[in-house]
Design an enzyme around this catalytic site. Structure first.
Site, PDB file in Angstrom:
ATOM      1  N   SER A 166      19.789   3.832 -21.501  1.00 20.34           N
ATOM      2  CA  SER A 166      20.491   3.682 -21.232  1.00 20.34           C
ATOM      3  C   SER A 166      21.339   3.931 -19.556  1.00 20.34           C
ATOM      4  O   SER A 166      22.380   3.942 -18.557  1.00 20.34           O
ATOM      5  CB  SER A 166      22.307   3.947 -22.062  1.00 20.34           C
ATOM      6  OG  SER A 166      21.581   3.706 -23.109  1.00 20.34           O
ATOM      7  N   MET A 170      -6.251  -2.580  -4.171  1.00 19.49           N
ATOM      8  CA  MET A 170      -5.903  -2.115  -2.599  1.00 19.49           C
ATOM      9  C   MET A 170      -6.088  -0.560  -1.932  1.00 19.49           C
ATOM     10  O   MET A 170      -4.856  -0.528  -2.751  1.00 19.49           O
ATOM     11  CB  MET A 170      -5.012  -3.572  -2.327  1.00 19.49           C
ATOM     12  CG  MET A 170      -5.847  -4.858  -2.389  1.00 19.49           C
ATOM     13  SD  MET A 170      -4.707  -6.344  -1.380  1.00 19.49           S
ATOM     14  CE  MET A 170      -5.590  -7.489  -1.168  1.00 19.49           C
ATOM     15  N   ASP A 217       0.288  -1.211   0.413  1.00 21.04           N
ATOM     16  CA  ASP A 217      -0.068   0.487  -0.313  1.00 21.04           C
ATOM     17  C   ASP A 217       1.674   1.482   0.032  1.00 21.04           C
ATOM     18  O   ASP A 217       0.132   2.754  -0.204  1.00 21.04           O
ATOM     19  CB  ASP A 217      -1.147   0.313   0.800  1.00 21.04           C
ATOM     20  CG  ASP A 217      -1.937  -0.975   0.847  1.00 21.04           C
ATOM     21  OD1 ASP A 217      -2.523  -0.934  -0.166  1.00 21.04           O
ATOM     22  OD2 ASP A 217      -2.492  -1.542   1.967  1.00 21.04           O
TER      23      ASP A 217
END
EC number: 2.7.1.11
Length: 781
Positions: A531, A208, A166
């Site tokens: 890169s 959630m 969370d």
């Protein structure tokens, strides 16, 4: 007995007995933390113990507390959850339970505890530490331990790491497991978006977050959701009508798909729940749209950890061990946190108290305070989302009469499109006209320039590559034509999104200001290259996606050898002369060696690596992984190293090689790159707007060095740095910065691969205060 003595360079008191402990619902990346703690602990000469099943295992003792060895944590980097288990424990909440736990630890001589958990688990560890001496006295009084044991084990050191999907713990920018959870969410959103291309549908996605809306907020930013519901920032009264208007406006713009993201703990301003079913009913009743609800649930906790989580957890694990080594009887419990791109130690209880303050503020309906307490990163996310999702009517946007160009330069990098989208929408919301330049500076010179609107960039965040097109060609030979096009289109500022070529372009444009007054405008560069070799920033857009490709490939390759005994894989990564991908990919994939240009090596090093792998093959770990950066050596090529290893390993192991190539540049951008691209580009446009406001109505030309800047992350700060200053810090021959922060992490990879290298701790890493506000602008991690 300890595996080997601590190297002299550490200079720490030797600690004998440690334990690791998980105490909450698991999150991906915990195993990387467990591995780092175990191996770093053994490296410094300590005994390390697993405590299985969280605090319950500590209370129950016996077979729940087991000494760990090097091989105990082999092949766990790619495994989700936690191999040592986790459990909620009522017993540990009682003094009786903590007495049992203390007795079990003292019997084994454990006096240092590394706890991976959320605020509840870490609070328990703090209470345990403060009670420790009293618990030992009581145990001695009851005859369960001796007076000598009380004397010897008189204090307990505690270091915490936060594992939570969370990201609900104050004091850290990211908790272990959050990035992996975002990967699961974005995979679902991308799948939904493809299925919805042919149907006009509305999707309500529940993620959630009972008390924290981080996952909902960041996934909404990453996919350009139409609406998001968070516990910390409830919608204003009358949101039902506003949301329906927004959805219907988007449909009117020919947008076939509406996405609404809901945190499971979403509430209204009266603290009443807002459920996904409620939202579906509203959309169906008011608009009659075909609407579907998808509840992700525990899918978000599972799966393979992302590259970011593996690196974060490995860094945190090693830092936790160093913190335990440096601890004294007076050291309070601390938590290892991430601030920007830097590991820091914070007082555990201050972080816990601030985390609890957020919930208190929400309960008391002080929602502005709740958002501020979550930290500036959360606040910035929320402000950026609002700015990019909701377009004000044209009549309400004051016109700046400025035209701003956006161009991509260099090789494609995942996240470039998210950056362009953010730039266009922030620019429009600032009152500018935005112009897209197609095919880099070559397209600029040919006049491939078109005004781009708010709706034109819808759905861009999840697209890989560069929709505008990008080329490596520098502006040098086209200066006259580019200047003419800038005059024709009245370009008053320029945003360049790209890699090292973009950096060189910035220098060329600034150098030619005298001969071409059209270049006397604010010019900002946002680094985007896999890169990660642009001076002035620790991280570039695209390098996270590329790292995930490398790590996923390494996982598959290692798995392919599970039925084959004794095999070593040689894998070549991209990156030019910059070893970032090889080094960090090696750290995240658990490589035995990574050859990079920045650390010269010779035949003796190669021989030493072969001998190291030969010794490894005598253990139960009969698989090796070696990464090689494509330009690390002119003569020690991937083929050469493969042939050398094959010859030297005859009879002990066989070899396979794999060149990853351009697959590292492709694919959908990772959640990190979508958000990093969005936030850093939005910030660059704000900077451009502030520069343009300075000169409004004055007809001012920009001649100063600070009007041509690179925007990047440096440690924990977001910085605009003049390109003229960065020129001094650049190795132009090899196209890399002269100093690179990640080289300090190089010893970590070697230590975790069982090499005896010196690991210098640069400072004493004192505890820092938890400050929700500071003068510097925080990095947008």
């Amino acid at each position: 007995t300890a595996a080997h003595q601590a190297p002299p360079s550490l200079g720490f008191p030797r600690q004998e007995h440690w334990s690791g402990n998980d105490c909450l619902p698991s999150s991906a990346g915990m195993n990387a933390a467990v591995r780092a703690v175990v191996r770093m602990g053994i490296y410094v000469g300590a005994k390390v113990y697993f405590i299985y099943e969280g605090y319950q295992g500590m209370v129950d003792g016996g077979s729940n507390i087991v000494e760990a060895n090097w091989e105990s944590v082999s092949s766990i980097l790619q495994v989700g959850g936690t191999i040592i288990g986790s459990a909620r424990c009522q017993d540990f909440r009682t003094r009786e339970g903590r007495l049992k736990a203390a007795c079990n630890l003292v019997q084994l001589g454990i006096t240092s505890l590394c706890v991976i958990g959320g605020d509840g688990s870490l609070t328990g560890a703090h209470i345990f530490q403060t009670e420790w001496s009293g618990l030992l006295e009581e145990l001695a009084h009851d005859g369960k331990i001796s007076a000598e044991q009380v004397q010897k084990h008189g204090h307990l050191n505690v270091v915490g790491m936060v594992g939570s999907i969370d990201n609900d713990f104050c004091g850290t920018d990211m908790t272990i497991g959050t990035d992996s959870a975002l990967h699961r969410i974005i995979e679902v959103v991308d799948a939904i978006m493809t299925t919805a291309q042919s149907h006009q549908r509305t999707f309500v996605l529940e993620v959630m977050g009972r008390h924290c809306g981080y996952l909902a907020l960041v996934s909404a930013l990453a996919c350009g959701a139409d609406w998001v519901f968070l516990p910390e920032s409830p919608p204003e009264e009358g949101w039902q009508e506003n949301m329906c208007i927004k959805l219907s406006e988007n449909r009117a713009r020919k947008k076939r798909l509406n996405i609404i993201i809901v945190a499971e703990g979403a509430i209204d301003t009266q603290n009443k729940p807002i459920t996904s079913e409620q939202i579906k009913e509203l959309v169906v009743t008011q608009l009659g749209y075909d609407t579907r609800v998808t509840i992700l649930g525990h899918v978000q906790r599972g799966g393979t950890p992302s590259a970011f989580d593996r690196i974060l957890a490995s860094r945190m694990g090693v830092e936790a061990v160093v913190a335990l080594l440096q601890a004294t009887p007076e050291t309070p419990a601390c938590v290892v946190s991430l601030s920007g791109n830097q590991a820091v130690r914070l007082p555990l209880m201050e972080c816990v108290q601030m985390t609890q303050e957020v919930q208190k503020a929400m309960d008391e309906r002080r929602f502005k305070d709740a958002v501020q307490l979550r930290g500036r990163s959360f606040e910035n996310n929320l402000n950026t989302y609002k700015r990019l999702a909701i377009k004000l009517p044209d009549s309400e946007i004051p016109k700046s009469n400025c035209n701003v160009g956006v161009v991509n330069v260099g090789a494609p990098a995942a996240g470039m499109n998210a950056a362009v989208r953010a730039a266009v929408r922030v620019g429009i919301s600032e009152g500018h006209k935005m112009f897209a330049v197609y095919d880099g500076f070559e397209g600029f010179a040919k006049g491939q320039i078109k005004e781009i609107g708010w709706g034109d960039v819808g759905g861009w965040t999840g697209q890989g590559g560069s929709i505008l097109g990008t080329k490596r060609i520098l502006p040098g030979k086209y200066l006259e034509d580019i200047a003419a096009q800038m005059r024709t289109h009245g370009i008053s500022a320029l945003l360049i999104i790209g890699g090292f070529e973009a950096f060189q372009s910035l220098l060329e444009l600034s150098k030619n200001r005298d001969s071409h007054p059209e270049f006397c405008i604010p010019i900002c560069m946002v680094p985007a290259t896999i890169s990660n070799n642009v001076p002035g920033t620790d991280l570039s857009i695209g390098c996270d996606t590329s790292l995930n490709v490398i790590v996923e490939t390494c996982d598959r390759i290692k798995q392919s050898a599970s039925g084959t005994k004794r095999r070593v894989f040689i894998i070549e990564t991209m990156g030019g002369f910059c070893g970032y991908l090889a080094n960090m990919g090696g750290l995240a994939a658990g490589a035995d060696a990574a050859y990079i240009f920045e650390e010269p090596f010779d035949i003796r090093d190669l021989q030493s690596n072969v001998e190291h792998l030969t010794e490894k093959m005598k253990t139960s770990i009969q698989r090796g992984l070696v990464l090689r950066n494509e330009s690390c050596s002119e003569n020690y090529t991937t083929d050469f190293i493969y042939q050398l290893y094959s010859e030297e390993g005859k009879g002990v192991f066989d070899c396979r090689k794999n060149v990853l190539g351009h697959m590292q540049q492709g694919g959908a951008p990772s959640p990190f790159d979508r958000n990093f691209g969005t936030k850093i580009s939005a910030r660059a446009m704000q900077w451009i707007s502030s520069k343009l406001r300075e000169s409004a109505g004055k007809g001012k030309k920009f001649l100063s060095e600070d009007s041509v800047c690179v925007l990047g992350i440096s440690k924990r700060t977001l910085l605009f740095q003049p390109v003229a200053e960065l020129k001094k810090e650049t190795d132009f021959e090899h196209r890399i910065p002269k100093e690179q922060w990640w080289l300090k992490l190089r010893p970590l990879m070697k230590i975790l691969a069982k090499y005896k290298v010196s690991f210098e701790v640069s400072d004493a890493s004192q505890l820092e205060p938890v400050q929700p506000r500071g003068a510097e602008e925080p990095a947008a991690i």
